[in-house]
Structure formats: C-alpha cells, structure tokens
Design a protein around this motif. Structure first.
Motif, PDB file in Angstrom:
ATOM      1  N   THR A 114       0.849  -1.182   0.000  1.00 17.09           N
ATOM      2  CA  THR A 114       0.000   0.000   0.000  1.00 17.09           C
ATOM      3  C   THR A 114       0.886   1.233   0.000  1.00 17.09           C
ATOM      4  O   THR A 114       2.039   1.181   0.435  1.00 17.09           O
ATOM      5  CB  THR A 114      -0.954  -0.046   1.231  1.00 17.09           C
ATOM      6  N   THR A 115       0.364   2.328  -0.549  1.00 17.62           N
ATOM      7  CA  THR A 115       1.087   3.588  -0.499  1.00 17.62           C
ATOM      8  C   THR A 115       0.126   4.695  -0.082  1.00 17.62           C
ATOM      9  O   THR A 115      -1.080   4.593  -0.310  1.00 17.62           O
ATOM     10  CB  THR A 115       1.683   3.982  -1.872  1.00 17.62           C
ATOM     11  N   GLU A 116       0.682   5.749   0.485  1.00 14.26           N
ATOM     12  CA  GLU A 116      -0.170   6.855   0.938  1.00 14.26           C
ATOM     13  C   GLU A 116      -1.022   7.435  -0.188  1.00 14.26           C
ATOM     14  O   GLU A 116      -2.150   7.829   0.028  1.00 14.26           O
ATOM     15  CB  GLU A 116       0.698   7.957   1.564  1.00 14.26           C
ATOM     16  N   ARG A 117      -0.484   7.496  -1.413  1.00 16.32           N
ATOM     17  CA  ARG A 117      -1.214   8.177  -2.491  1.00 16.32           C
ATOM     18  C   ARG A 117      -2.302   7.341  -3.155  1.00 16.32           C
ATOM     19  O   ARG A 117      -3.293   7.869  -3.609  1.00 16.32           O
ATOM     20  CB  ARG A 117      -0.259   8.645  -3.590  1.00 16.32           C
ATOM     21  N   ASP A 118      -2.079   6.019  -3.260  1.00 19.24           N
ATOM     22  CA  ASP A 118      -3.099   5.248  -3.999  1.00 19.24           C
ATOM     23  C   ASP A 118      -3.829   4.221  -3.144  1.00 19.24           C
ATOM     24  O   ASP A 118      -4.670   3.489  -3.663  1.00 19.24           O
ATOM     25  CB  ASP A 118      -2.509   4.609  -5.272  1.00 19.24           C
ATOM     26  N   GLU A 119      -3.584   4.180  -1.851  1.00 19.00           N
ATOM     27  CA  GLU A 119      -4.229   3.166  -1.008  1.00 19.00           C
ATOM     28  C   GLU A 119      -5.740   3.277  -1.003  1.00 19.00           C
ATOM     29  O   GLU A 119      -6.448   2.297  -0.791  1.00 19.00           O
ATOM     30  CB  GLU A 119      -3.674   3.229   0.432  1.00 19.00           C
ATOM     31  N   PHE A 120      -6.236   4.488  -1.261  1.00 20.70           N
ATOM     32  CA  PHE A 120      -7.686   4.675  -1.164  1.00 20.70           C
ATOM     33  C   PHE A 120      -8.454   3.801  -2.153  1.00 20.70           C
ATOM     34  O   PHE A 120      -9.553   3.333  -1.859  1.00 20.70           O
ATOM     35  CB  PHE A 120      -8.048   6.162  -1.347  1.00 20.70           C
ATOM     36  N   VAL A 121      -7.869   3.567  -3.307  1.00 21.17           N
ATOM     37  CA  VAL A 121      -8.590   2.783  -4.329  1.00 21.17           C
ATOM     38  C   VAL A 121      -8.879   1.382  -3.785  1.00 21.17           C
ATOM     39  O   VAL A 121     -10.029   0.939  -3.707  1.00 21.17           O
ATOM     40  CB  VAL A 121      -7.774   2.650  -5.633  1.00 21.17           C
ATOM     41  N   TYR A 122      -7.819   0.712  -3.385  1.00 18.92           N
ATOM     42  CA  TYR A 122      -7.944  -0.674  -2.930  1.00 18.92           C
ATOM     43  C   TYR A 122      -8.792  -0.773  -1.669  1.00 18.92           C
ATOM     44  O   TYR A 122      -9.699  -1.605  -1.576  1.00 18.92           O
ATOM     45  CB  TYR A 122      -6.532  -1.215  -2.706  1.00 18.92           C
ATOM     46  N   HIS A 123      -8.529   0.078  -0.694  1.00 21.08           N
ATOM     47  CA  HIS A 123      -9.252  -0.055   0.576  1.00 21.08           C
ATOM     48  C   HIS A 123     -10.730   0.275   0.423  1.00 21.08           C
ATOM     49  O   HIS A 123     -11.592  -0.426   0.960  1.00 21.08           O
ATOM     50  CB  HIS A 123      -8.573   0.790   1.669  1.00 21.08           C
ATOM     51  N   GLU A 124     -11.038   1.320  -0.328  1.00 18.74           N
ATOM     52  CA  GLU A 124     -12.458   1.645  -0.538  1.00 18.74           C
ATOM     53  C   GLU A 124     -13.160   0.531  -1.302  1.00 18.74           C
ATOM     54  O   GLU A 124     -14.291   0.149  -0.979  1.00 18.74           O
ATOM     55  CB  GLU A 124     -12.590   2.959  -1.323  1.00 18.74           C
ATOM     56  N   MET A 125     -12.490  -0.002  -2.310  1.00 20.83           N
ATOM     57  CA  MET A 125     -13.167  -0.999  -3.154  1.00 20.83           C
ATOM     58  C   MET A 125     -13.281  -2.353  -2.461  1.00 20.83           C
ATOM     59  O   MET A 125     -14.223  -3.107  -2.719  1.00 20.83           O
ATOM     60  CB  MET A 125     -12.451  -1.122  -4.495  1.00 20.83           C
ATOM     61  N   LEU A 126     -12.350  -2.675  -1.582  1.00 21.38           N
ATOM     62  CA  LEU A 126     -12.466  -3.935  -0.831  1.00 21.38           C
ATOM     63  C   LEU A 126     -13.669  -3.885   0.120  1.00 21.38           C
ATOM     64  O   LEU A 126     -14.280  -4.896   0.407  1.00 21.38           O
ATOM     65  CB  LEU A 126     -11.158  -4.182  -0.054  1.00 21.38           C
ATOM     66  N   VAL A 127     -14.001  -2.680   0.584  1.00 15.41           N
ATOM     67  CA  VAL A 127     -14.980  -2.542   1.669  1.00 15.41           C
ATOM     68  C   VAL A 127     -16.376  -2.158   1.181  1.00 15.41           C
ATOM     69  O   VAL A 127     -17.369  -2.807   1.518  1.00 15.41           O
ATOM     70  CB  VAL A 127     -14.485  -1.477   2.686  1.00 15.41           C
TER      71      VAL A 127
END
Ligand code: AG3
Length: 292
Positions: A53-66
């Motif tokens: 995970t990285t600070e800049r793109d983590e939102f994509v994966y975490h939002e979509m997993l949840v």
C-alpha cells in the motif's frame, strides 16, 4: 545519490520508484517488512519485496475492498478483516454507521506496530473503540467462528507464505460458516493480467460455497499490471440488485454509486477468464484460449 526501489511484479516486469529514505526495515519472523518514502506515492509499505500500500493510492484498494460489500448488505453490524494489518480496510469499514464491531485478525503484529508508527493516515482508525485487534492466524480465527459476522473481508498479501491458506476452497467454506444469514465476503484476487490461474481457482473455490459470486475491478497504480480484481461471495444479497438510492454519499475518493455497479462491467478477456473457471481444471487452458 539517487536511490530506487524495484518490485519485480513478474520475472520480466518491474515497478521502480525513486525513494528518499527508509523509515523501517526488519525481518519480523513472518516476513521482511519495510516502509520507505517514495517521491511519487508517498510512504510505501513493502512486505517480502512486494508493494502492499502507499499513501497516495491506497484509497482505491481499501475503498473498493470494503464499500461494495457494506453497501450490498442491508445492515452490516459485525465485520472481520483477515490480514490488513495496515488498518486501511478497517478505516473504510468504520465509515458505515451500522457497524458496531470491526475485528482485525492479522498474523504479524509487527506490521500493525510499524504502520501505527509510520502510516498514521492509514492505520489511525485502529484506535477506534469499535475495533478489536487480534494478532493471530486468520485461517484459525475463521475456522473457529460460527455465524458471527455479517461481512468477512480478506485483505491478504500475495498467495505465498502465511497467506496461502487464505486462497483455498476449504477456507472459503469456513468463511461461509463464519457468516450470519445474509452474510457477504470479499477477497482481493490479484491481477487479471498476471494472475489468471489464481483468479480461476478463487472463482471456483468461492462459487463452491456461495450462491452469488461476482468479480469486480479497480485500477491500482502500484499493484502488478495496475488492474486489480476482487471477488465477492454472498449468501443472499446480489451487489447488482442493490437499490442505487440506498447507497449513501460517503467520504470516498474512488467508490461511488456509479462505480458500485460499473466495477462489475468486465472487459471481454476478464469475462472469459471468469467464465473459464466453470470448466474442470484440466480444461481451463483450452477454455480460455478458445474464448470460453
Ligand atoms: N494486499 C494486496 C497487495 C498485493 C500486492 N501485490 C504485489 N505488490 N505484488 C494489500 C494490503 C493492503 N491493506
């Protein structure tokens, strides 16, 4: 002096980032752990040489997993995250006011500690009173749970080492038993470009336990090939039958009402990959080559 970090995503393809410093690097007993500062993506968590995970793109994966699952379930109250020691998935789970308890079952306590220290924007929610952090084997945690959870989220590393068991049909059968009636699971299932066998196997494994099985996609720049898949298994509710008006506006940067449905619209090669998982294992090769 310029320092660059490279992950070889396949033996023939790599992603390379310019780095300015290493914040932590150690062997934890489970894996090699590093958090490095990169110019392009901010701080980056790397486990066994693979970008998590990285600070800049983590939102994509975490939002979509949840959010796909939590907006498909009509009233998610108890949620467990298997893996996910960085806390990003828990942060997104807590955006749902119906959630009373979010359990994190992470095998490697050092990942949680390092992320608490160096990735606070991702891990901060782990201190929320609704969160229980359990350091231990997620496979065992799920095996021992009986109708305990509304949603199970599998936020694993690649299927190597400690994570192998999180991709097996036996594990998905245990997830089914751990779910309350109407329950939903989502697993991260890797890249449709680079991990086709894994996608076929997880499709078949999840279908064997869940009447509704659906794969969806998101674009994650730092993951292998940039195109990432998730597979949702549901006992009752179908994410495509959700009333759009019931999807609340949420503070998200990738997920929204249109993406909820759009993420299931698969390019032809991915659709064929998913369909080819119907065939017995020995036929998979020819089925995909022949276009399912
Ligand atoms: N878990 C999935 C990361 C897989 C990336 N693979 C790779 N870089 N080869 C991410 C965990 C984030 N909470």
């Amino acid at each position: 002096m310029e320092l660059w970090f490279t992950e070889l995503q396949t033996p023939a393809v790599g992603i390379t980032c310019k780095t300015s410093r290493t914040l932590i690097e150690e062997h934890t007993g489970y894996q090699h752990l590093a958090i490095i500062e990169t110019e392009q993506f901010g701080r980056m968590l790397v486990l066994d040489g693979m970008v998590q995970t990285t600070e800049r793109d983590e939102f994509v994966y975490h939002e979509m997993l949840v959010h796909v699952a939590l907006n498909t379930h009509p009233n998610p109250r108890r949620v467990v995250v298997i893996g996910g020691g960085d806390g990003g998935t828990i942060r997104e789970v807590l955006k749902h006011p119906s959630v009373e308890e979010a359990v994190l079952a992470e095998i490697d306590g050092r990942v949680v500690e390092a992320c608490r220290q160096f990735l606070p924007s991702i891990s901060g929610a782990l201190s929320d009173p609704r969160v229980t952090v359990k350091i231990g084997d997620g496979v065992q945690h799920i095996r021992e749970a009986r109708e305990e959870y509304d949603v199970v989220l599998i936020d694993s590393t690649e299927p190597v080492g400690a994570a192998v068991g999180l991709f097996s049909p036996e594990f998905y059968a245990d997830v089914r038993k751990a779910l309350r009636p109407g329950g939903i699971m989502v697993a991260q299932t890797e890249s449709p470009f680079f991990n086709q066998d894994l996608i076929r196997r997880t499709q078949a494994g999840i279908r064997a336990s869940f009447p509704v099985t659906r794969l969806y996609l998101a674009s994650v720049p730092t993951y292998p090939s940039g195109l990432w898949s998730f597979t949702l298994g549901s006992l009752t509710h179908d994410p495509l039958q959700v009333d759009p008006a019931a999807i609340k506006d949420m503070p998200t940067k990738y997920y929204n009402r249109d993406v909820h449905f759009g993420a299931f619209q698969l390019p032809t090669f991915v659709r064929q990959l998913v369909e080819s998982a119907d065939a017995p294992a020995s036929l998979n090769g020819s089925a995909s080559a022949g276009g399912a």
